[in-house]
Scaffold this active site. Structure first.
Site, PDB file in Angstrom:
ATOM      1  N   ASP A 403      42.788  27.435   7.384  1.00  0.00           N
ATOM      2  CA  ASP A 403      43.379  28.697   6.935  1.00  0.00           C
ATOM      3  C   ASP A 403      44.508  29.087   7.900  1.00  0.00           C
ATOM      4  O   ASP A 403      44.669  28.475   8.955  1.00  0.00           O
ATOM      5  CB  ASP A 403      42.271  29.763   6.922  1.00  0.00           C
ATOM      6  CG  ASP A 403      42.701  30.998   6.164  1.00  0.00           C
ATOM      7  OD1 ASP A 403      43.565  30.886   5.268  1.00  0.00           O
ATOM      8  OD2 ASP A 403      42.183  32.097   6.464  1.00  0.00           O
ATOM      9  N   GLU A 406      50.286  28.686   7.971  1.00  0.00           N
ATOM     10  CA  GLU A 406      51.724  28.746   7.588  1.00  0.00           C
ATOM     11  C   GLU A 406      52.629  28.561   8.803  1.00  0.00           C
ATOM     12  O   GLU A 406      53.736  28.065   8.603  1.00  0.00           O
ATOM     13  CB  GLU A 406      52.008  30.098   6.907  1.00  0.00           C
ATOM     14  CG  GLU A 406      51.292  30.273   5.579  1.00  0.00           C
ATOM     15  CD  GLU A 406      49.775  30.460   5.734  1.00  0.00           C
ATOM     16  OE1 GLU A 406      49.373  31.045   6.749  1.00  0.00           O
ATOM     17  OE2 GLU A 406      49.025  30.008   4.844  1.00  0.00           O
ATOM     18  N   ASP A 475      45.020  34.692  -1.064  1.00  0.00           N
ATOM     19  CA  ASP A 475      44.379  36.015  -1.196  1.00  0.00           C
ATOM     20  C   ASP A 475      44.879  36.776  -2.419  1.00  0.00           C
ATOM     21  O   ASP A 475      45.611  37.762  -2.310  1.00  0.00           O
ATOM     22  CB  ASP A 475      44.633  36.827   0.070  1.00  0.00           C
ATOM     23  CG  ASP A 475      44.069  36.129   1.299  1.00  0.00           C
ATOM     24  OD1 ASP A 475      43.232  35.216   1.138  1.00  0.00           O
ATOM     25  OD2 ASP A 475      44.463  36.500   2.411  1.00  0.00           O
TER      26      ASP A 475
HETATM   27  C1  GLC Z   1      42.493  34.761   5.010  1.00  0.00           C
HETATM   28  C2  GLC Z   1      42.080  33.736   3.962  1.00  0.00           C
HETATM   29  C3  GLC Z   1      40.780  34.141   3.327  1.00  0.00           C
HETATM   30  C4  GLC Z   1      39.727  34.283   4.414  1.00  0.00           C
HETATM   31  C5  GLC Z   1      40.176  35.301   5.455  1.00  0.00           C
HETATM   32  C6  GLC Z   1      39.217  35.360   6.653  1.00  0.00           C
HETATM   33  O1  GLC Z   1      42.796  35.958   4.419  1.00  0.00           O
HETATM   34  O2  GLC Z   1      43.077  33.535   3.011  1.00  0.00           O
HETATM   35  O3  GLC Z   1      40.387  33.220   2.362  1.00  0.00           O
HETATM   36  O4  GLC Z   1      38.516  34.717   3.860  1.00  0.00           O
HETATM   37  O5  GLC Z   1      41.451  34.926   5.958  1.00  0.00           O
HETATM   38  O6  GLC Z   1      39.108  34.158   7.302  1.00  0.00           O
END
Ligand code: GLC
Length: 763
Positions: A403, A406, A475
């Protein structure tokens, strides 16, 4: 995410990072020192390549196998691409460079590419202005444009501006938000049912102006080099394999990755995880994977566990595995600044972190607080990073979720990512920004694929990310509008050459009503990644927590498992060809103009058309069918043209193409479903041992009932008895090797494999 959730330090850290970023970026600002190509000076051929000379530039055009043409105007940082096979190449004929397939000439200010049929494929030029290097090509009024990666716009991108800059949507987004996490400089142009694909080998900041500034031009511009692009021509079934020759083919994932996956931010401790798995078991609902979001870690440190919440991860993973459930943990690219934390110390000592141009390590706040970022563009850093996954594997973790890659950074103001002036092995961060998540996935994949087939889910990426990882759309809001948007976004990801896609079923940020959740789950059945996920403080989404919707949810998940043999087969085909699994309806027949604007249906593999219900209270919907006849999955009703289909909440409108043969799991037995067509029928069934031992079974039946069963590979499938079921025609008798076999409810069984059979239909 709101900064206030973190308390004062994060606030201070984000301000200090933002200040540093701005100071460094302005001190080490990079002006574009590329000159406009200027006046045309001549065209010639050198060793089969076309050379078009300009005052300040020299364009080189190379022809490769697969109808691929490489146009290099200006070189720049090397991109992670495959080497291509050169083909015969060009020679000069008067003032044109000619190959067996195209010709290249120059007129006015444009390079003109013409097909062997004499029709113009492209007319365009490169210019440098306003700090951008631009490739400008002509558009006809009717041309459509698709692709560009993850895009929350309409399916046809004509009239839009798409920014190419991987970017965290800051916790929530809906339609029209741009840019998003994963941008791909691939654009497919359609005109009169004919296609041209362009792929720009550039991972820096740019735009695709899809006929926004000038109605009859597309402009693709970048702030940095290279200006190198590939043009691919042909039909869709040729273009995507060719694209994957350049960017790499999708890898072959483990079969379990195609099952149902349950996630939530966060399952907080051992007991909660066991409770969730028990819930699936008690309700008889299969579960292939369960995710641990950031709270499983010790203070958000990568490759650690919170030992209070998860005292014995190994035994928890073993418990999950008894039910066939794999545990997947989130991994972040930011390594917590924490003297004494082994990973941080090692990376610092070895100078593995990304730095500012003056040699200072770049620190920036993410979930873990101030963190530093390994330079995944370096092979030594990648190998070291890959090794860290071993501890997770030893602890029983079987998949990884990348995650914030980017990379996302918590900032006080300005762009929420890494300073552009930061230095990576491959150059300035800003020039290769869009490769950050891709390189992180590659680092993990290269190590993990040594033992078995890995599962990596990544939020960011670049062209060809499916060679290493799966992706999801991040998200997204919870709304009907966003459900529909997700399908469109995924279709454009497919048109960018991405195979393993999905979304947070139910949307990330909210608590969906029961019917919205069910409709979203139903669409998820037909996406490669079938995963429920949601943010903190959202309602529970485990199937048994849904009150009167629980039964439908359970059935929907079970349906996915019935279709798994087909889905795995289509995955294998995608791995072999580079053709994405999910495709827009027009894939079936691009010459049918009414299909080209359909954005609420999809092809799931070669044989299934899906028309998800995506509106509140809707109990039916119109479906436009591609040519031919389509069988309703539930009752074999035949449809064609445009029809209104009834679809109560328990029904997903999906249809099997006539002439297809589709393997389906029926309570642990394999059923080979044959959808009759008087043009004949064919299909495949792929299975393997999760390694190199595989079996590809090919079935074909002529309209008169001559059946062939071909095999490639040696794997002994786990299915002993095969049941063949005819749809759409009555079966009178079946003869295998001179022996009549019993026909029961329009089906027959084979305990042993045969080569050929005679089916007699009641016509
Ligand atoms: C980011 C991710 C999401 C995750 C969150 C906490 O927003 O896109 O999927 O649950 O971080 O890690």
């Amino acid at each position: 995410m709101k900064i206030s959730e973190f308390g004062e330090d994060i606030m201070k850290d984000s301000f200090s990072y933002s200040l540093n970023r701005d100071l460094y970026d302005s001190k080490y600002r990079k002006e574009n020192d590329v000159n406009d190509p200027g006046k045309f000076a001549g065209i010639s051929v050198d060793k089969g390549s076309v050379v078009v000379s300009f005052e300040n530039a020299s364009l080189k055009v190379k022809e490769y196998e697969g109808n691929i043409y490489e146009f290099t105007w200006f070189e720049g940082p090397a991109m992670p691409l495959e080497s291509l096979q050169e083909s015969e190449g060009f020679h000069m004929e008067a003032d044109r460079a000619v190959s067996s397939r195209i010709s290249i000439s120059f007129a006015d200010r444009d390079i003109i590419v013409t097909g062997s049929d004499g029709k113009e494929i492209e007319r365009g030029h490169v210019e440098v202005s306003g700090g951008y290097i631009k490739h400008i090509t002509s558009l006809n009024g009717w041309d459509r444009l698709f692709g560009s990666g993850e895009r929350a716009f309409s399916l046809n991108l004509r009239g839009q501006v798409c920014r190419l800059w991987n970017h965290d949507a800051n916790g929530s987004y809906g339609p029209d938000s741009d840019p998003l996490y994963l941008n791909i400089p691939v654009i497919l142009q359609e005109g009169n049912g004919k296609f041209v694909m362009r792929f720009y080998a550039n991972a820096g900041d740019g735009y695709i102006d899809a006929g926004y500034s000038s109605e009859d031009h597309m402009m693709v511009s970048f702030r940095s080099l290279p200006m190198k692009y590939y043009i691919i021509i042909g039909n869709l079934n040729d273009i995507y394999p060719s694209l994957s020759r350049i960017t790499g083919r999708p890898y072959m994932p483990p079969e379990w990755a195609l099952g149902f996956q349950q996630s939530r931010y966060s399952y907080m401790n051992d007991e909660e995880v066991r409770r969730v798995i028990d819930g699936f078991r008690k309700n008889g609902i299969p579960l292939s994977a369960l995710y641990l979001d950031i709270d499983y870690m010790d203070g958000y440190r990568d490759f650690t566990f919170n030992s209070k919440a998860f005292p014995d991860m190994k035994s928890l993973a073993a418990y999950a595995s008894e039910y066939g459930t794999h545990i997947i943990t989130i991994i972040e690219p930011g390594v917590k600044f924490d003297p004494g934390y082994r990973i941080y110390e090692e990376a610092l000592k070895n100078r593995f972190f990304i730095k500012y141009p003056d040699g200072n390590t770049l620190y920036a706040p993410v979930w873990a607080g101030m963190s530093a970022f390994p330079d995944f563009s370096r092979p030594d850093v990648s190998s070291w990073w890959g090794l860290q996954y071993d501890y997770m594997l030893e602890s029983g973790i079987s998949g990884f979720w990348h995650d914030m890659n980017e990379p996302a950074i918590f900032t006080g103001w300005g762009d929420n990512t890494m300073a552009e002036s930061a230095v990576q092995a491959d150059g300035r961060h800003g020039d290769i920004h869009n490769l950050f998540g891709y390189y992180m996935a590659r680092a993990a994949f290269d190590h993990l694929s040594q033992g078995s087939r890995p599962f990596i889910l990544s939020r960011s990426g670049w062209a060809g990310i499916s060679r290493y990882a799966w992706i999801w759309t991040g998200d997204t809001e919870t709304s009907w509008k966003e459900l529909k948007q997700n399908l469109i976004t995924i279709l454009n990801l497919s048109m960018s050459g991405i195979s393993y896609t999905g979304c947070d079923v139910g949307g990330f940020t909210g608590s969906p009503t029961g019917d919205l959740f069910i409709r979203w789950l139903q669409m998820g059945v037909f996406l490669p990644l079938f995963r429920v996920h949601s943010s903190k403080n959202t309602g529970r989404r485990e199937p048994w927590e849904l009150g009167k919707y629980s039964g439908v949810a359970a059935e929907t998940i079970r349906l996915r498992y019935r279709l798994l043999p087909y889905i795995y087969t289509e995955t294998y085909k995608s791995h072999m060809t580079g053709i994405p699994i999910v495709r827009p309806a027009f894939w079936a027949d691009p010459s049918d103009s009414k299909l080209l604007d359909i954005d609420d249906e999809m092809m799931f593999g070669n044989s299934i058309l899906v028309a998800p219900v995506m509106g509140k209270g809707m109990n039916s919907r119109d479906v436009v069918f591609p040519p031919g006849k389509w069988y309703d999955f539930y009752d074999d009703h035949l449809f064609s043209g445009k029809c209104e289909i009834s679809a109560g909440l328990e029904k997903i409108p999906f249809f099997m193409a006539e002439g297809s043969i589709i393997p389906v799991d029926e309570d642990g037995k394999i059923a080979i479903n044959i959808y009759y067509s008087d043009h004949g029928m064919k299909g495949e069934f792929y299975s393997d041992n999760s390694g190199s031992d595989y079996l590809l079974e090919e079935f074909s039946i002529s309209a008169d009932g001559d059946m062939r069963w071909g095999r490639e590979g040696t794997y002994e499938s786990r299915y002993r008895e095969y049941r063949f079921r005819l749809h759409g025609i009555a079966l009178s008798s079946v003869n295998i090797n001179g022996q009549e076999v019993p026909v029961n409810e329009n089906s027959f069984s084979a305990g042993e494999k045969f080569e050929s059979a005679k089916l007699v239909f009641q016509k």
